[in-house]
Design a protein around this motif. Structure first.
Motif, PDB file in Angstrom:
ATOM      1  N   LEU A 119     -31.344 -10.651  22.410  1.00 14.72           N
ATOM      2  CA  LEU A 119     -31.883  -9.269  22.391  1.00 14.72           C
ATOM      3  C   LEU A 119     -30.961  -8.087  22.741  1.00 14.72           C
ATOM      4  CD1 LEU A 119     -35.620  -9.581  23.968  1.00 14.72           C
ATOM      5  CD2 LEU A 119     -34.860  -9.116  21.366  1.00 14.72           C
ATOM      6  N   ILE A 120     -30.341  -8.554  24.147  1.00 15.30           N
ATOM      7  CA  ILE A 120     -29.364  -7.771  24.468  1.00 15.30           C
ATOM      8  C   ILE A 120     -27.963  -7.565  23.515  1.00 15.30           C
ATOM      9  CG2 ILE A 120     -27.679  -7.395  26.471  1.00 15.30           C
ATOM     10  CD1 ILE A 120     -29.820  -8.477  28.293  1.00 15.30           C
ATOM     11  N   GLU A 121     -27.807  -8.781  22.948  1.00 17.80           N
ATOM     12  CA  GLU A 121     -26.518  -8.561  22.012  1.00 17.80           C
ATOM     13  C   GLU A 121     -26.867  -7.715  20.847  1.00 17.80           C
ATOM     14  OE1 GLU A 121     -24.154 -11.762  19.243  1.00 17.80           O
ATOM     15  OE2 GLU A 121     -25.462 -12.420  20.736  1.00 17.80           O
ATOM     16  N   ALA A 122     -28.340  -7.756  20.465  1.00 12.89           N
ATOM     17  CA  ALA A 122     -28.768  -7.219  19.233  1.00 12.89           C
ATOM     18  C   ALA A 122     -28.669  -5.675  19.387  1.00 12.89           C
ATOM     19  CB  ALA A 122     -30.109  -7.545  18.853  1.00 12.89           C
ATOM     20  N   VAL A 123     -29.020  -5.237  20.766  1.00 17.31           N
ATOM     21  CA  VAL A 123     -29.153  -3.684  20.866  1.00 17.31           C
ATOM     22  C   VAL A 123     -27.758  -3.280  20.830  1.00 17.31           C
ATOM     23  CG1 VAL A 123     -29.742  -2.087  22.632  1.00 17.31           C
ATOM     24  CG2 VAL A 123     -31.367  -3.852  22.184  1.00 17.31           C
ATOM     25  N   HIS A 124     -26.698  -3.927  21.386  1.00 16.43           N
ATOM     26  CA  HIS A 124     -25.356  -3.742  21.487  1.00 16.43           C
ATOM     27  C   HIS A 124     -25.017  -3.629  20.099  1.00 16.43           C
ATOM     28  CE1 HIS A 124     -24.011  -3.586  25.620  1.00 16.43           C
ATOM     29  NE2 HIS A 124     -24.676  -4.380  26.004  1.00 16.43           N
ATOM     30  N   MET A 125     -25.230  -4.514  19.246  1.00 11.32           N
ATOM     31  CA  MET A 125     -24.820  -4.296  17.909  1.00 11.32           C
ATOM     32  C   MET A 125     -25.202  -3.240  17.124  1.00 11.32           C
ATOM     33  SD  MET A 125     -25.117  -8.489  16.870  1.00 11.32           S
ATOM     34  CE  MET A 125     -24.943  -8.544  15.069  1.00 11.32           C
ATOM     35  N   MET A 126     -26.368  -2.820  17.486  1.00  6.02           N
ATOM     36  CA  MET A 126     -27.034  -1.802  16.749  1.00  6.02           C
ATOM     37  C   MET A 126     -26.277  -0.460  17.087  1.00  6.02           C
ATOM     38  SD  MET A 126     -31.286  -2.886  16.985  1.00  6.02           S
ATOM     39  CE  MET A 126     -31.626  -1.029  17.356  1.00  6.02           C
ATOM     40  N   ALA A 127     -26.054  -0.537  18.395  1.00 10.62           N
ATOM     41  CA  ALA A 127     -25.317   0.859  18.852  1.00 10.62           C
ATOM     42  C   ALA A 127     -23.996   0.797  18.228  1.00 10.62           C
ATOM     43  CB  ALA A 127     -24.957   0.686  20.428  1.00 10.62           C
ATOM     44  N   ALA A 128     -23.167  -0.370  18.134  1.00 17.20           N
ATOM     45  CA  ALA A 128     -21.767  -0.101  17.700  1.00 17.20           C
ATOM     46  C   ALA A 128     -21.794   0.064  15.980  1.00 17.20           C
ATOM     47  CB  ALA A 128     -21.142  -1.632  17.904  1.00 17.20           C
TER      48      ALA A 128
END
Length: 136
Positions: A119-128
């Motif tokens: 989940l944390i990785e997904a949020v970082h990916m969405m931001a990037a």
């Protein structure tokens, strides 16, 4: 009487320190019909409050930067995390549940440590992907 212990790997043997209790259960079984019930289940490490809080903080930060609500960001992150291996929410028939942003992931409150990391990785990916940086 029951006995619970964790085994690492596929080989089963009673771990050191549990032998006496295991023997006591076997003796008790002999007094009955001579059988014991053995249950094998995965030992999931539940999420910690730290991972859960971090996921929610990241969603709030991204919603403040990009607009929208933290709840929308959470649902988008779960849908994105599904493609990374995050568990899918299913209906009573076992079919994946579709949400506004794609296939829905399970609630973060049910996620273990590894799943929270997705989940944390997904949020970082969405931001990037949208030009935002979620610095710690």
């Amino acid at each position: 009487m029951n006995l619970t212990f964790v085994i690492h790997g596929g080989g089963f043997r009673v771990p050191a320190g549990y032998e006496a209790r295991y023997e006591a259960i076997l003796l008790q079984a002999l007094k009955g019909d001579g059988t014991i019930k053995v249950t094998v289940e995965p030992n999931y490490q539940q999420r910690t409050m730290r991972e859960n809080a971090y996921f929610h903080v990241l969603c709030k930060r991204l919603s403040e930067m990009a607009g929208g609500t933290p709840e929308d960001i959470k649902e988008m992150a779960k849908a994105k995390a599904v493609s990374l291996g995050y568990p899918v929410e299913t209906d009573e028939h076992g079919n994946p549940v579709e949400g506004e942003f794609g296939v829905k992931g399970i609630p973060s409150s049910e996620a273990n440590v590894g799943e929270c990391a997705l989940l944390i990785e997904a949020v970082h990916m969405m931001a990037a992907e949208n030009g935002y940086s979620l610095e710690d």
